[in-house]
Design a protein around this motif. Structure first.
Motif, PDB file in Angstrom:
ATOM      1  N   ARG A   1      46.350  42.300  44.967  1.00  0.00           N
ATOM      2  CA  ARG A   1      45.649  42.952  43.916  1.00  0.00           C
ATOM      3  C   ARG A   1      47.192  43.554  43.329  1.00  0.00           C
ATOM      4  O   ARG A   1      47.646  43.719  42.618  1.00  0.00           O
ATOM      5  CB  ARG A   1      45.059  44.267  43.959  1.00  0.00           C
TER       6      ARG A   1
ATOM      7  N   THR B 290      43.969  47.548  33.246  1.00  0.00           N
ATOM      8  CA  THR B 290      42.556  47.720  32.829  1.00  0.00           C
ATOM      9  C   THR B 290      41.126  46.946  34.091  1.00  0.00           C
ATOM     10  O   THR B 290      40.569  48.358  35.002  1.00  0.00           O
ATOM     11  CB  THR B 290      42.175  47.383  32.362  1.00  0.00           C
ATOM     12  N   PRO B 291      41.801  45.868  33.816  1.00  0.00           N
ATOM     13  CA  PRO B 291      41.219  46.269  35.819  1.00  0.00           C
ATOM     14  C   PRO B 291      41.133  46.253  37.484  1.00  0.00           C
ATOM     15  O   PRO B 291      40.492  46.231  38.212  1.00  0.00           O
ATOM     16  CB  PRO B 291      40.850  44.108  35.635  1.00  0.00           C
ATOM     17  N   LEU B 292      42.779  47.135  37.026  1.00  0.00           N
ATOM     18  CA  LEU B 292      43.319  46.684  38.952  1.00  0.00           C
ATOM     19  C   LEU B 292      42.588  48.539  38.898  1.00  0.00           C
ATOM     20  O   LEU B 292      42.388  49.150  40.053  1.00  0.00           O
ATOM     21  CB  LEU B 292      44.854  46.930  38.693  1.00  0.00           C
TER      22      LEU B 292
END
Length: 501
Positions: free
Chosen positions: A39, A63-65
């Protein structure tokens, strides 16, 4: 059996194979650890994009992290700050700070949180937030103290708290600052000192600064300098008789109304610029929020100089902003009698008609101003007319397009005129011509509006790939503006454009 005897050959072969197998297994495991998605790889990629101003792409990665990494969440809050999305920015920044951040990320969060608080009108809370950067415990984290002081001082400057701004800038310059931050602080300190100590202001503009490490993720917070130092130097280098007027006009253009008014009062009351300075001072008072005081000063000037069309025109335009349209008309009638062929008077009439939403009359007044304008100024007058048609959409293609063409022809290297032409052509369905004008505007320094019209016109022509590139650049160049919002709207519609071809 003698344990020291050599192993049979077949056993030696087996053990050798086992060794090679173990080595292979270890290599595979090592490679899997190295190549396994991390990540933080995404975080590093987002930082690179952020540092180069590619905010739209960074947002898609962060945004997804953000749910899993507080470091990603703080960067997401930073991006929302730059996009002018203050509620989302504050929520993300505060949540990341509560989850636990490293010292450097915490300092970044403080600076960006202060920025979004100031931009949303909570200026006192913003200043208190920036003051928290004073509490630092290492050389690395204390390097954020200087930028925090610059931001707080700039906020004080914009609010007209000049003594507080001066003290804050001096305190900031006492800290290690990277060259861009030091230049911004020195320029603002020179602005303040130019009001009463021009020699000190000149020194501020020319001081060299030792290079310090800079954080690229802070660059978007840097208060803009632009061509300000050059304009300030030009005013400082003017003769003592001309300097107050030039400095006053410069301060007025920056919204520093207190400094502007003080300079206008220093103009020689018996000199050739006295009336102009008095009119500027009245206008400055009005712009600073004292509408009645500014209006009274202008009225007094008109009474003292009834035959001066400049003051009457300024008074008429001021009346327009106070909805006193009938009184404004009386003043314009008086000015028209004094100077019937003045293009500036025709422009004032255009503003009067536009304020009353009498767009046909306003358009005719713009055309009259264009016809009366000197040859060298017709491009500027044509551009004003084109802007009127673009803003109101009144006969945009019937009249607006032709004056936009005239403005661009009169000033072929003016990015504003070329962007106006691109806009008119786009809205009139001339997409190929819009692309041509927008690209010319970009070559001459056009901004996010030129990129928007370039992308929108390319989308209409079915060139989705190049449209996407132009629209993303428009969004990144002005992330808190309507151009970003409009660009993202067209980006979302690109599949529809493609399917229609």
């Amino acid at each position: 059996m003698d344990i020291l005897a050599p192993l049979p050959r077949r056993w030696r072969t087996v053990f050798a194979l086992l060794g090679w197998f173990a080595l292979l297994l270890a290599t595979v495991l090592a490679l899997s650890l190295v190549l396994r998605p991390d990540r933080r790889d995404g975080l590093r990629s987002a930082d690179r994009l952020f540092s180069t101003g590619r905010y739209h792409e960074a947002l898609a990665i962060l945004t997804p992290l953000a749910p899993a990494l507080p470091e990603a969440q703080v960067r997401l809050g930073m991006l929302h700050t730059l996009r002018g999305e203050h509620v989302a920015a504050e929520r993300q920044l505060r949540a990341a700070m509560l989850r636990g951040l490293g010292p450097v990320d915490y300092q970044r969060a403080l600076l960006y949180l202060g920025r979004t608080l100031a931009d949303s009108g909570r200026r006192d809370l913003a200043v208190r937030t920036w003051a928290l950067a004073e509490d630092c415990r290492s050389i690395e984290t204390c390097s954020y103290r200087g930028p925090a002081r610059v931001l707080a001082a700039d906020e004080a400057l914009q609010r007209g708290e000049y003594l507080l701004a001066t003290a804050g800038l001096q305190a900031a310059l006492a800290e290690p600052l990277s060259p861009p931050w030091a230049e911004s602080a020195r320029y603002r300190l020179a602005l303040l000192r130019a009001n009463s100590a021009p020699d000190a202001a000149r020194r501020d503009l020319t001081l060299a600064v030792a290079a310090e490490r800079t954080d690229p993720l802070l660059a978007p917070l840097l208060p803009v300098v632009g061509d300000g130092p050059l304009r300030l130097k030009a005013a400082l280098d003017a003769s003592p008789a001309e300097r107050p007027q030039m400095l006053g006009v410069f301060y007025l253009s920056l919204g520093l109304y207190g400094l502007a008014e003080e300079q206008f009062t220093q103009v020689d009351p018996h000199g050739p610029d006295a009336l102009g300075a008095a009119a500027y001072a009245a206008y400055t008072r009005w712009r600073s929020g004292d509408a009645s005081g500014g209006l009274q000063r202008l009225q007094a000037l008109v009474e003292a100089h009834p035959d001066d069309p400049r003051v009457r025109t300024l008074l008429a335009l001021t009346y327009l902003t106070t909805d006193a349209g009938d009184v404004a008309q009386d003043e314009l009638d008086a000015v028209a009698q004094l100077r019937p062929d003045d293009p500036g008077v025709a422009l004032a009439w255009a503003s009067w008609y536009a304020a009353r939403r009498e767009y046909d009359q306003a358009s005719q007044a713009y055309m009259r101003a264009l016809a009366l304008a000197p040859e060298a100024e017709r491009g500027r007058y044509a551009l004003l007319a084109a802007k009127f048609h673009l803003a109101t959409t009144f006969e945009l293609c019937e009249r607006g397009l032709s004056v936009a063409e005239a403005a661009a022809a009169a000033a072929p290297g003016d990015p504003e005129a070329l962007t106006s032409l691109a806009a008119h052509r786009y809205h009139c369905g001339q997409f190929a011509g819009a692309v041509e004008a927008a690209r010319a505007a970009r070559r001459t320094g056009g901004g996010p509006d030129a990129l928007y019209y370039l992308g929108a016109a390319l989308a209409a022509l079915g060139d989705a790939e190049n449209a996407r590139s132009a629209l993303i650049r428009a969004a990144d160049l002005a992330p808190a503006s309507d151009w970003r919002r409009r660009a993202e709207l067209v980006l979302g519609m690109l599949p529809l454009y493609a399917s229609s071809k």
